[in-house]
Design a protein around this motif. Sequence first.
Motif, PDB file in Angstrom:
ATOM      1  N   TYR A 155       0.834  -1.191   0.000  1.00  0.00           N
ATOM      2  CA  TYR A 155       0.000   0.000   0.000  1.00  0.00           C
ATOM      3  C   TYR A 155       0.869   1.241   0.000  1.00  0.00           C
ATOM      4  N   GLY A 156       0.334   2.304  -0.562  1.00  0.00           N
ATOM      5  CA  GLY A 156       1.073   3.562  -0.643  1.00  0.00           C
ATOM      6  C   GLY A 156       0.394   4.490  -1.619  1.00  0.00           C
ATOM      7  N   PRO A 157       0.993   5.638  -1.908  1.00  0.00           N
ATOM      8  CA  PRO A 157       0.373   6.651  -2.774  1.00  0.00           C
ATOM      9  C   PRO A 157       0.035   6.151  -4.171  1.00  0.00           C
ATOM     10  N   SER A 158       0.889   5.249  -4.729  1.00  0.00           N
ATOM     11  CA  SER A 158       0.663   4.858  -6.120  1.00  0.00           C
ATOM     12  C   SER A 158       0.022   3.484  -6.266  1.00  0.00           C
ATOM     13  N   GLU A 186      -2.448   1.453  -3.712  1.00  0.00           N
ATOM     14  CA  GLU A 186      -3.135   1.273  -2.438  1.00  0.00           C
ATOM     15  C   GLU A 186      -3.769  -0.111  -2.325  1.00  0.00           C
ATOM     16  N   ALA A 238      10.286   0.569  -1.158  1.00  0.00           N
ATOM     17  CA  ALA A 238       9.363   0.032  -0.155  1.00  0.00           C
ATOM     18  C   ALA A 238      10.118  -0.543   1.037  1.00  0.00           C
ATOM     19  N   LYS A 293       6.604  -3.509   6.400  1.00  0.00           N
ATOM     20  CA  LYS A 293       6.033  -2.791   7.539  1.00  0.00           C
ATOM     21  C   LYS A 293       5.621  -3.748   8.656  1.00  0.00           C
ATOM     22  N   GLN A 321       4.986  -1.446   2.652  1.00  0.00           N
ATOM     23  CA  GLN A 321       4.615  -0.042   2.505  1.00  0.00           C
ATOM     24  C   GLN A 321       5.490   0.646   1.469  1.00  0.00           C
ATOM     25  N   GLU A 322       4.848   1.283   0.514  1.00  0.00           N
ATOM     26  CA  GLU A 322       5.575   2.123  -0.439  1.00  0.00           C
ATOM     27  C   GLU A 322       6.037   3.383   0.298  1.00  0.00           C
ATOM     28  N   VAL A 323       7.263   3.798   0.069  1.00  0.00           N
ATOM     29  CA  VAL A 323       7.788   4.963   0.779  1.00  0.00           C
ATOM     30  C   VAL A 323       8.350   5.970  -0.212  1.00  0.00           C
ATOM     31  N   SER A 324       8.493   7.187   0.281  1.00  0.00           N
ATOM     32  CA  SER A 324       9.170   8.223  -0.482  1.00  0.00           C
ATOM     33  C   SER A 324      10.590   8.316   0.040  1.00  0.00           C
ATOM     34  N   LEU A 357      10.657   8.181   7.567  1.00  0.00           N
ATOM     35  CA  LEU A 357       9.852   6.982   7.769  1.00  0.00           C
ATOM     36  C   LEU A 357      10.003   6.523   9.214  1.00  0.00           C
TER      37      LEU A 357
END
Length: 201
Positions: free
Chosen positions: A37-40, A42, A76, A79, A94-97, A102
């Motif tokens: 899951y993440g911004p791009s 989910e 990623a 998590k 988890q997708e991260v920037s 984090l």
Amino acid sequence: MSAQGNTSQLTAERRTDFKRSSTRSLRQGGRIPAVVYGPSMEGIPIHLDAKEVYKFARTSRSELFHLKVEGKTIPAVIKAVHERWGNWIHLDIQEVSENKPLRVKIALDYQGVAAGTKVGGVLQTQEVELEVEGLPSALPTSIPVDISHLNVGDKLTASELKLPAGIQLTGTGTELLASILLPRGAGAAEAEEGTVEGEAK
């Protein structure tokens, strides 16, 4: 599993069948079900090669990696891990920037021999991991904890740790990590011995 620079890459396949028998077949076939899951992306259900995941996670679950799924590669971290009888049965990824801090839990690596244990004290460790915050690229695989200076009666809290540059505690710093105690009954035995000596005088 492959590597891009110093960052590992794991390749996943999207799950399309969610029957219990299908999930069981995946695990029996050496795959681990997961959701990313993440911004791009989910809540996308996926599955990964178990051997590759274990090989990667042997160093640290919090380590940044590149996840390739459906032709797209994202940064990623793992998590959460769901276990059953010691086996990993599901992962939350988890997708991260790479440019945003984090918050993750990092394993604690207790190092050295506590001075207090050399005179009969017993080392007690209260925590095996600690929650910290930092940029994904700065997160260490583990946090070294030097216990060699601890004597009987000493306690070590999170605020006393020397964290890597760019990493901060998320808690208050009062979390108890380790302490050196006398063996159970030792205090009473010493007190009794002192009483006997006093009576003898």
